[in-house]
Design a protein around this motif. Structure first.
Motif, PDB file in Angstrom:
ATOM      1  N   VAL A 163       0.746  -1.287   0.026  1.00  0.00           N
ATOM      2  CA  VAL A 163      -0.033  -0.221  -0.064  1.00  0.00           C
ATOM      3  C   VAL A 163       0.965   1.288  -0.284  1.00  0.00           C
ATOM      4  CG1 VAL A 163      -1.579   1.052   1.288  1.00  0.00           C
ATOM      5  CG2 VAL A 163      -1.846  -1.076   1.093  1.00  0.00           C
ATOM      6  N   ALA A 164       1.890   1.063   0.817  1.00  0.00           N
ATOM      7  CA  ALA A 164       2.904   2.450   0.905  1.00  0.00           C
ATOM      8  C   ALA A 164       3.441   2.762  -0.349  1.00  0.00           C
ATOM      9  CB  ALA A 164       3.617   2.232   2.167  1.00  0.00           C
ATOM     10  N   GLU A 165       4.024   1.448  -1.293  1.00  0.00           N
ATOM     11  CA  GLU A 165       4.490   1.369  -2.278  1.00  0.00           C
ATOM     12  C   GLU A 165       3.999   2.224  -3.423  1.00  0.00           C
ATOM     13  OE1 GLU A 165       7.853   1.285  -3.164  1.00  0.00           O
ATOM     14  OE2 GLU A 165       8.816   0.096  -1.553  1.00  0.00           O
ATOM     15  N   SER A 166       2.435   1.840  -3.420  1.00  0.00           N
ATOM     16  CA  SER A 166       1.461   2.106  -4.237  1.00  0.00           C
ATOM     17  C   SER A 166       1.213   3.835  -4.311  1.00  0.00           C
ATOM     18  CB  SER A 166       0.059   1.510  -4.318  1.00  0.00           C
ATOM     19  OG  SER A 166      -0.543   1.950  -3.147  1.00  0.00           O
ATOM     20  N   VAL A 167       1.470   4.273  -3.067  1.00  0.00           N
ATOM     21  CA  VAL A 167       1.203   5.656  -2.970  1.00  0.00           C
ATOM     22  C   VAL A 167       2.576   6.465  -3.459  1.00  0.00           C
ATOM     23  CG1 VAL A 167       0.949   7.691  -1.229  1.00  0.00           C
ATOM     24  CG2 VAL A 167      -0.279   5.456  -1.279  1.00  0.00           C
ATOM     25  N   LEU A 168       3.760   5.774  -3.122  1.00  0.00           N
ATOM     26  CA  LEU A 168       4.801   6.661  -3.680  1.00  0.00           C
ATOM     27  C   LEU A 168       4.762   6.488  -5.198  1.00  0.00           C
ATOM     28  CD1 LEU A 168       7.932   4.810  -1.294  1.00  0.00           C
ATOM     29  CD2 LEU A 168       6.915   7.039  -1.302  1.00  0.00           C
TER      30      LEU A 168
ATOM     31  N   LEU B 205     -16.899   4.001  -5.854  1.00  0.00           N
ATOM     32  CA  LEU B 205     -15.999   4.724  -5.413  1.00  0.00           C
ATOM     33  C   LEU B 205     -14.764   4.871  -6.362  1.00  0.00           C
ATOM     34  CD1 LEU B 205     -15.434   2.496  -1.818  1.00  0.00           C
ATOM     35  CD2 LEU B 205     -16.662   5.022  -2.112  1.00  0.00           C
ATOM     36  N   SER B 206     -14.739   3.924  -7.165  1.00  0.00           N
ATOM     37  CA  SER B 206     -13.786   4.140  -8.340  1.00  0.00           C
ATOM     38  C   SER B 206     -14.443   5.224  -9.130  1.00  0.00           C
ATOM     39  CB  SER B 206     -13.621   2.990  -9.225  1.00  0.00           C
ATOM     40  OG  SER B 206     -12.771   2.759 -10.252  1.00  0.00           O
ATOM     41  N   ALA B 207     -15.565   5.257  -9.623  1.00  0.00           N
ATOM     42  CA  ALA B 207     -16.123   6.344 -10.399  1.00  0.00           C
ATOM     43  C   ALA B 207     -15.947   7.642  -9.747  1.00  0.00           C
ATOM     44  CB  ALA B 207     -17.561   6.077 -10.721  1.00  0.00           C
ATOM     45  N   VAL B 208     -16.143   7.869  -8.231  1.00  0.00           N
ATOM     46  CA  VAL B 208     -16.040   9.135  -7.823  1.00  0.00           C
ATOM     47  C   VAL B 208     -14.658   9.577  -8.028  1.00  0.00           C
ATOM     48  CG1 VAL B 208     -16.046  10.361  -5.645  1.00  0.00           C
ATOM     49  CG2 VAL B 208     -17.905   8.830  -6.126  1.00  0.00           C
ATOM     50  N   SER B 209     -13.519   8.426  -7.849  1.00  0.00           N
ATOM     51  CA  SER B 209     -12.085   8.959  -7.707  1.00  0.00           C
ATOM     52  C   SER B 209     -11.791   9.402  -9.264  1.00  0.00           C
ATOM     53  CB  SER B 209     -11.425   7.749  -7.362  1.00  0.00           C
ATOM     54  OG  SER B 209     -11.698   7.370  -6.007  1.00  0.00           O
ATOM     55  N   ARG B 210     -12.090   8.760 -10.166  1.00  0.00           N
ATOM     56  CA  ARG B 210     -11.845   9.068 -11.509  1.00  0.00           C
ATOM     57  C   ARG B 210     -12.372  10.443 -11.920  1.00  0.00           C
ATOM     58  NH1 ARG B 210     -12.656   4.395 -13.155  1.00  0.00           N
ATOM     59  NH2 ARG B 210     -14.963   4.538 -13.745  1.00  0.00           N
ATOM     60  N   ALA B 211     -13.635  10.652 -11.584  1.00  0.00           N
ATOM     61  CA  ALA B 211     -14.265  12.014 -11.895  1.00  0.00           C
ATOM     62  C   ALA B 211     -13.586  13.221 -11.268  1.00  0.00           C
ATOM     63  CB  ALA B 211     -15.717  12.004 -11.352  1.00  0.00           C
ATOM     64  N   LYS B 212     -12.788  12.838 -10.253  1.00  0.00           N
ATOM     65  CA  LYS B 212     -11.832  13.862  -9.567  1.00  0.00           C
ATOM     66  C   LYS B 212     -10.287  13.891 -10.257  1.00  0.00           C
ATOM     67  CE  LYS B 212     -14.228  16.977  -7.095  1.00  0.00           C
ATOM     68  NZ  LYS B 212     -15.586  16.698  -7.744  1.00  0.00           N
ATOM     69  N   GLY B 213     -10.161  12.932 -10.965  1.00  0.00           N
ATOM     70  CA  GLY B 213      -8.944  12.867 -11.367  1.00  0.00           C
ATOM     71  C   GLY B 213      -7.602  12.159 -10.547  1.00  0.00           C
ATOM     72  N   ALA B 214      -8.420  11.522  -9.411  1.00  0.00           N
ATOM     73  CA  ALA B 214      -7.576  10.890  -8.480  1.00  0.00           C
ATOM     74  C   ALA B 214      -7.522   9.425  -8.858  1.00  0.00           C
ATOM     75  CB  ALA B 214      -8.099  10.829  -7.021  1.00  0.00           C
ATOM     76  N   LEU B 215      -5.967   8.966  -8.633  1.00  0.00           N
ATOM     77  CA  LEU B 215      -5.965   7.369  -8.907  1.00  0.00           C
ATOM     78  C   LEU B 215      -6.663   6.632  -7.682  1.00  0.00           C
ATOM     79  CD1 LEU B 215      -2.118   7.577  -9.531  1.00  0.00           C
ATOM     80  CD2 LEU B 215      -4.130   7.455 -11.030  1.00  0.00           C
ATOM     81  N   PHE B 216      -7.138   5.555  -8.120  1.00  0.00           N
ATOM     82  CA  PHE B 216      -7.971   4.569  -7.381  1.00  0.00           C
ATOM     83  C   PHE B 216      -7.137   3.474  -7.135  1.00  0.00           C
ATOM     84  CE2 PHE B 216     -11.383   1.416  -6.713  1.00  0.00           C
ATOM     85  CZ  PHE B 216     -11.921   1.986  -5.365  1.00  0.00           C
ATOM     86  N   ILE B 217      -6.927   3.184  -6.014  1.00  0.00           N
ATOM     87  CA  ILE B 217      -5.880   2.137  -5.427  1.00  0.00           C
ATOM     88  C   ILE B 217      -6.729   1.378  -4.572  1.00  0.00           C
ATOM     89  CG2 ILE B 217      -3.889   1.550  -4.155  1.00  0.00           C
ATOM     90  CD1 ILE B 217      -2.962   4.332  -4.747  1.00  0.00           C
ATOM     91  N   VAL B 218      -6.738  -0.050  -5.020  1.00  0.00           N
ATOM     92  CA  VAL B 218      -7.640  -0.895  -4.095  1.00  0.00           C
ATOM     93  C   VAL B 218      -6.722  -2.139  -3.822  1.00  0.00           C
ATOM     94  CG1 VAL B 218      -8.394  -2.141  -6.126  1.00  0.00           C
ATOM     95  CG2 VAL B 218      -9.465  -2.549  -3.996  1.00  0.00           C
ATOM     96  N   SER B 219      -6.822  -2.431  -2.392  1.00  0.00           N
ATOM     97  CA  SER B 219      -6.125  -3.523  -1.672  1.00  0.00           C
ATOM     98  C   SER B 219      -7.212  -4.591  -1.751  1.00  0.00           C
ATOM     99  CB  SER B 219      -5.613  -3.295  -0.427  1.00  0.00           C
ATOM    100  OG  SER B 219      -4.968  -4.287   0.304  1.00  0.00           O
ATOM    101  N   VAL B 220      -6.779  -6.017  -2.360  1.00  0.00           N
ATOM    102  CA  VAL B 220      -7.641  -6.865  -2.409  1.00  0.00           C
ATOM    103  C   VAL B 220      -7.205  -8.115  -1.707  1.00  0.00           C
ATOM    104  CG1 VAL B 220      -8.728  -6.272  -4.595  1.00  0.00           C
ATOM    105  CG2 VAL B 220      -6.497  -7.862  -4.688  1.00  0.00           C
ATOM    106  N   ASP B 221      -8.174  -9.014  -1.380  1.00  0.00           N
ATOM    107  CA  ASP B 221      -8.057 -10.203  -0.727  1.00  0.00           C
ATOM    108  C   ASP B 221      -7.964 -11.227  -2.074  1.00  0.00           C
ATOM    109  OD1 ASP B 221      -7.962 -13.048  -0.123  1.00  0.00           O
ATOM    110  OD2 ASP B 221      -9.464 -12.647   1.589  1.00  0.00           O
TER     111      ASP B 221
END
Lengths: 487, 461
Positions: free
Chosen positions: B153-158, B238-254
């Motif tokens: 998760v930390a690496e994904s934000v870097l 949540l992904s759509a809301v993020s995309r609409a504001k130009g933010a990257l959508f990062i998901v941590s999955v099982d």
């Protein structure tokens, strides 16, 4: 070569055959509908991921045949400088697989993990004793994460003291992780020159030290296999401006029981348990990179650490000044466990013997080669040394890469090539203590033969492995990083 | 013969060393020194340790094995208390094929595959791993693995910061694993990035709350799906809301959940990360595990960690190499995309063998069993007097219950009954003092599940 089974080494995806299975699940034994009745339809995929479908024998033949395309410590001498490719004792694998260790959940109660906690507590103590630094964190997953953790500790310490220190000083011969870790920890990096003798240029260091200096990172013995004999002056100069000395412990195999970083001036360090204490390298991991620090830095170590009170062990999370954590859960326990088993197997004398024989083997190999290969930094080394093929390249157009590749034909893994950057055409060799004189003799013979072989033949080496000289430029230019269905 | 005898004597003194006294003498003669001690002359004498290390005496293999047996006796493993613990590490089944392959020492005693010709086995396995993770996540690119789920998760934000260096706000849901969030905070402590936590009620992030918190300065949004409580997030919205504001959508999955759930690529994730422990790796008190990371095609040169690429050799034969190394620390030094220097090679191999052993149908059936068994347990526990389920959101294999009274006391009592019954949520969520999270994998039987229900009745009764 004829024994290779080429069909089984196609890609898994090419071997896939719809309907084959290798793992069956029991029928559901609880009286409840299937997932489609329990979860909202919009959360579910139409079909499961398009993974390959193979039978167990396909899977096993595939990966067993692939395994034969690797060199490994168990099959070949692996004199890879800076990597400490020593033998990985089989007993460690069996101990790590014990159900009473491998089947512990990371968040189960301390009371139900007393044996594990005792082992980890003692490991903290052993590593503290070997380093001469009293406080340990076993959390970092690898050496690079250990560096980052220690630099974050340093940053927190200076912030706590109200000091704005922005710079980390790093010798030009250091591992690339040092500057990369410093950048993530928020520091600017300053490169320190090596002198012609291969050691830190003390004058250059002193000229760059000031009240902005947070940390000086040093690898000692350094990547040339030389002990920084001016370490006392170096540490004093750094401490005089209020900075901290960080020791990159990659080369601890050279000093176990002989000298201790805490005694020669280091304030923080990391270990590479997978190197010094023989965790198997696993073709690139897992490692384990515990850090040790002085008492006054201990409050900033990540939580938890293992503590003992009244004979009971527990994980201490109540550390208000701690930097936080650098990963989930305790750490790479499976690798720490192997390191612990190794230390318990050897005892104090055994650890010192490791170092003495690692250094003996390296010096012997150096002595065998020095008339034949240029070794720019002298006749003596610690656990490793760096030869250079620059003269051979000039005379015969044979490069360090050619030599490394040709060694593969002789059944030896190549040394580390083109590192450290301060030596051109570098061939960095670390034989480790777990090799015999006969192996070193034969390896030196091979190196001497190779430099007298035809240059064009060497440019095309290796000649006897399944592949030769992959096109790395093509790989990077149009990267193919996954298999895709054709058409 | 005499050489062999001498070698054995030496071995008895110092295990794993091979040089006999005669060898040592010959070697010292060749070097031109009289003793091994002379080789250490460059270490100033004032720094030489003048005593033996304070380390317990050496143990033989027999003694070591006995010592470990004693340590194990003081542990209560999943072998002798039924494990319903989750929170990022799960008691999933490991097919024997996984251990058989990872036990090949050609894999586990090899180094990072820098010498491609001598490492085709591992390189091809990592290329296959990358492909399998792409198939699993429906993402275009996977690296050859990171350390584990938290630092992933930390690496994904870097990484996100590398993609949009001018944006500085990170939004992370409080339903993301608390240790992952703490790791993220720690990694970013000295960088010019602000972390804002999206607080939730009801166990999931509401897209409306995200919409309020997000702005043009938002670098990325991080959610976990299923989240720390086991609940499914509304990832599509949540992904759509993020995309609409130009933010990257990062998901941590099982990864096990992806046998059934929609995959990150299908709901527009930019970066998918996750803990790969469930893919054939023992719980091992927290590690080693394997961190998953996959991303969109356009970010391939920003992804951290090792990448294996396909190419051809000088004879035109297909083969594999480490590639795009100009992103990495040994070339780029302080300008590298990450300081990471390894992947989790052996555990990536284990994940590859696991995913192949299960195949699409096996993974789907495993996920289905997790869903059914966990729902059955939730349903039965809800009938116990005093027990309630605080969250109404759908869940995958893990769920939260409230118990009357002290959760820790209940859990200790359950262990006495032979159950690792769950995790006390108050440790991370002080506002949930009576909550316990419970995880149910495909391994749990009806008898074990009903046994836990009966034990809960007894403990609470």
């Amino acid at each position: 070569m004829t024994m290779f089974n080429h069909q089984s080494t196609d890609l898994l995806f090419e071997m896939s055959h719809s309907g084959r299975r290798c793992h069956l699940l029991p029928a559901c034994d609880v009286p409840i509908g299937d997932a489609s009745t329990l979860l909202p339809k919009e959360a579910l995929a139409d079909a499961p991921p398009p993974l390959p479908e193979v039978a167990e024998i396909d899977l096993i033949r595939h990966f067993v045949n692939l395994s034969k395309r690797n060199m490994s410590i168990d099959t070949n001498f692996y004199p890879l400088g800076s990597c400490t490719m020593k033998y990985n004792p089989k007993r460690h694998e069996r101990l790590a697989a014990l159900g009473g260790m491998a089947n512990l959940h990371p968040l189960q109660s301390d009371a139900s993990a007393q044996g594990m906690l005792r082992m980890l507590f003692e490991m903290q103590q052993f590593l503290a004793e070997i380093s001469g630094l009293p406080a340990m964190s076993l959390q970092p997953s690898a050496g690079a994460q250990g560096e980052l953790t220690a630099l974050l500790v340093a940053a927190a310490y200076f912030r706590d003291k109200g000091q704005k220190r922005t710079r980390v000083l790093i010798p030009d011969s250091a591992h690339g992780t040092n500057p990369a870790s410093a950048a993530i920890a928020g520091f600017d990096t300053v490169s320190i020159k090596s002198g012609s003798n291969g050691l830190v240029d003390l004058a250059d260091l002193k000229s760059k030290l000031d009240d902005k200096t947070a940390v000086f990172m040093i690898t000692n013995p350094n990547t040339l296999g030389l002990f920084e004999s001016q370490i006392h002056e170096i540490a004093k100069a750094v401490h005089d401006v209020g900075g901290l000395v960080y020791l990159d412990g990659a080369n601890m195999n050279a000093i176990l029981g002989i000298t201790r970083p805490g005694d020669f001036g280091a304030d923080m360090m990391h270990y590479n348990v997978h190197k010094t204490f023989t965790g198997p390298h696993g073709a690139g991991g897992p490692g384990s990179g515990p850090i040790g620090v002085r008492d006054y830095l201990a409050p900033y170590l990540p939580a938890p650490v293992v503590v003992r009170k009244d004979g009971e062990y527990r994980l201490d999370y109540d550390r208000p000044k701690a930097i936080g954590r650098v990963r989930s859960f305790f750490g790479n326990v499976g690798i720490l466990l192997r390191g612990y088993a190794y230390i318990r197997t050897l005892g104090a004398k055994g650890l010192r013997d490791v170092t003495e024989h690692a250094v003996l083997n390296a010096n012997y190999l150096l002595a065998l080669l020095k008339g034949e290969y240029e070794v720019p930094h002298g006749d003596r080394c610690m656990h490793e040394f760096v030869a250079s093929a620059r003269g051979i390249k000039r005379e015969k157009r044979i490069t360090a890469m050619d030599i490394g590749k040709r060694l593969l034909d002789y059944g030896y893994h190549a040394p580390t090539v083109y590192f450290p950057l301060v030596v051109s055409e570098a061939l960095m060799m670390e034989p480790t203590e777990t090799e015999s004189k006969e192996t070193l003799d034969a390896f030196a013979d091979a190196l001497i033969k190779i430099k007298n072989e035809d240059a064009n033949y060497l440019h095309d080496a290796p000649h006897t492995l399944t592949i030769s000289r992959p096109d790395e430029i093509k790989a990077a230019k149009e990267p193919i990083l996954r298999w895709k269905q054709q058409g | 013969m005499s050489g062999l005898v001498i070698r054995r004597l030496v071995l008895e003194k110092s295990l794993y060393l091979l040089n006999t006294p005669a060898d040592q003498k010959a070697m010292l003669d060749k070097i031109g020194v009289g003793s091994i001690g002379e080789l250490f002359k460059s270490i100033p004498s004032e720094f030489r340790l003048d005593r033996p290390l304070d380390i317990p005496p050496a143990l033989t293999e027999i003694e070591l094995q006995q010592h470990f047996a004693e340590l194990c006796n003081r542990n209560r493993s999943a072998d002798n208390a039924v494990c319903f613990l989750g929170g990022g590490s799960y008691d999933h089944f490991i097919p024997a094929a996984v251990d058989a392959i990872s036990g090949r020492s050609e894999y586990y005693t090899a180094y990072t595959p820098y010498q491609a010709e001598a490492s085709q086995g591992s390189l091809q396995a990592f290329f296959e791993y990358q492909t399998l993770i792409c198939q699993l996540t429906d993402m275009a690119v996977s690296n050859a693995s990171l350390y584990e789920g938290g630092s992933a998760v930390a690496e994904s934000v870097l990484m996100a910061f590398g993609i949009h260096p001018k944006k500085h706000k990170v939004l992370v849901a409080d339903t993301v694993h608390p240790e992952y969030r703490l790791t993220l905070t720690t990694y970013l402590a000295n960088l010019d990035v602000q972390i804002e936590t999206l607080t939730t009620t009801g166990g999931t992030v509401s897209p409306e709350a995200l919409d309020k918190a997000i702005d043009d300065k938002t670098l990325c949004v991080i959610v976990q799906h299923p989240n720390f409580f086991g609940c499914l997030e509304d990832v599509e919205k949540l992904s759509a809301v993020s995309r609409a504001k130009g933010a990257l959508f990062i998901v941590s999955v099982d990864p096990i959940s992806l046998g059934l759930l929609k995959r990150p690529g299908q709901y527009g994730a930019d970066i998918a990360v996750g803990e790969g422990q469930g893919l054939g790796n023992p719980m091992a008190y927290g590690g080693p595990y394997v961190g998953l990371m996959a991303c969109r095609e356009e970010y391939v040169r920003k992804i951290p960690g090792r990448l294996v690429g396909q190419t051809t050799d000088r004879n035109g034969k297909r083969c594999w190499v480490l590639t795009l190394q100009t992103r990495e620390q040994h070339i780029r030094r302080e300008k590298a995309t990450s300081n990471i220097c390894t992947n989790q090679g052996l555990f990536a191999l284990r994940a590859a063998v696991y995913l192949t052993a299960l195949g699409p149908q096996g993974l789907k059936e495993t996920a289905d069993l997790c869903v059914r068994k966990s729902h059955y347990l939730a349903q039965e526990l809800a009938k116990v007097k005093g027990v309630s389920l605080p969250f109404k959101a759908p869940f995958f294999k893990e769920f939260v219950v409230n118990v009357p009274g002290d959760a820790n006391a209940a859990l200790s009592a359950l262990l006495e009954e032979g159950y690792h019954g769950g995790l006390p949520m108050a440790r991370w969520y002080p506002n949930l003092p009576n909550a316990i999270s419970i995880a149910v994998t495909e391994k749990r039987t009806k008898a074990e599940i009903e046994g836990l229900v009966n034990a809960v009745k007894k403990v609470l009764g």
